[in-house]
Design a protein around this motif. Sequence first.
Motif, short mmCIF file in Angstrom:
data_model
loop_
_atom_site.label_atom_id
_atom_site.label_comp_id
_atom_site.label_asym_id
_atom_site.label_seq_id
_atom_site.Cartn_x
_atom_site.Cartn_y
_atom_site.Cartn_z
N SER A 1 35.04 3.91 27.20
CA SER A 1 34.47 5.17 27.85
C SER A 1 33.02 5.62 26.53
O SER A 1 32.91 5.27 25.05
N LEU A 2 32.04 5.55 27.16
CA LEU A 2 31.00 6.04 26.33
C LEU A 2 31.62 7.72 25.17
O LEU A 2 32.03 8.79 25.90
N ILE A 3 30.98 8.08 23.74
CA ILE A 3 32.09 8.75 22.85
C ILE A 3 30.66 9.62 21.75
O ILE A 3 30.08 9.00 21.88
N ILE A 4 30.47 10.69 22.77
CA ILE A 4 28.89 12.21 22.29
C ILE A 4 29.99 13.06 21.72
O ILE A 4 31.01 13.64 22.01
N GLU A 5 29.49 13.12 20.78
CA GLU A 5 30.12 14.53 19.40
C GLU A 5 28.42 15.57 19.99
O GLU A 5 27.52 14.72 19.95
N ALA A 6 28.89 17.18 20.16
CA ALA A 6 28.20 17.95 19.60
C ALA A 6 27.73 18.27 18.49
O ALA A 6 29.24 19.20 17.86
N TYR A 7 26.96 18.77 17.81
CA TYR A 7 26.65 19.71 16.53
C TYR A 7 25.32 20.75 16.90
O TYR A 7 24.08 20.62 18.28
N ASP A 8 24.72 21.21 16.20
CA ASP A 8 24.63 22.63 16.40
C ASP A 8 23.29 22.19 15.98
O ASP A 8 22.71 21.54 14.68
N ALA A 9 22.18 22.67 17.10
CA ALA A 9 20.85 21.59 16.65
C ALA A 9 19.86 22.89 15.79
O ALA A 9 19.33 22.02 15.12
N GLU A 10 20.20 23.76 14.91
CA GLU A 10 19.69 24.54 13.86
C GLU A 10 20.12 24.34 12.33
O GLU A 10 19.75 24.76 11.45
N ASN A 11 21.17 23.58 12.41
CA ASN A 11 22.72 23.74 11.18
C ASN A 11 22.80 22.28 11.72
O ASN A 11 23.64 21.75 12.19
N PRO A 12 22.55 20.15 12.05
CA PRO A 12 22.89 19.41 12.76
C PRO A 12 24.51 18.95 11.62
O PRO A 12 24.34 17.88 11.97
N THR A 13 24.27 19.88 10.53
CA THR A 13 25.86 19.17 9.97
C THR A 13 27.36 19.07 10.51
O THR A 13 28.14 19.36 10.20
#
Length: 180
Positions: free
Chosen positions: A37-49
């Motif tokens: 399956s495709l794996i996607i991780e979510a991050y904060d757009a304001e603090n990308p790390t």
Amino acid sequence: MKKSSLLFILLIIIGIGISISCESDDICPESTPTTPSLIIEAYDAENPTNSKAITKLVIGGIGNDKTLTNGIISATKIVLPLKTDANTTQFALIKDAFINDNGTPDDTSDDYYDGNTDKITINYSREEIYVSRACGYKTIYRNVTFTIVPDTDNWIKSRQSLNDNQSVEDESETHYNIFH
């Protein structure tokens, strides 16, 4: 007497030969990698790390009536199965989801998930690879692209492939990051 002893010995030899030539049941072990399956991780757009959970999330496949999540969840990692019989798969990702009772609280047959829906399109080319006789074939995906369908209120601000010419060959690594 000699004929019956000879027949008995012959039957034993045939029985040993049959038991040696038989194989155990062909069962595909759960540990064998199959179609990933495709794996996607979510991050904060304001603090990308910084990792950032997607709150009250519901994921559904576009073109079918099935949801991939079992109810409303919060997640920092999303696992999306891709179609093995087409070169495109689409999903609706609903953030801040809630159940809309359609004005009929006593009738659940017309309820649906509502919230901020972003639609994504995953395009790829497919390659079938032989795994084993017990497991058959698995599909891997090459040249995977991820598009966010623009709307007036996209909650997914951007996406990032972790590799050039992204492929999906296993589920042990993240393939895309999204920022929200």
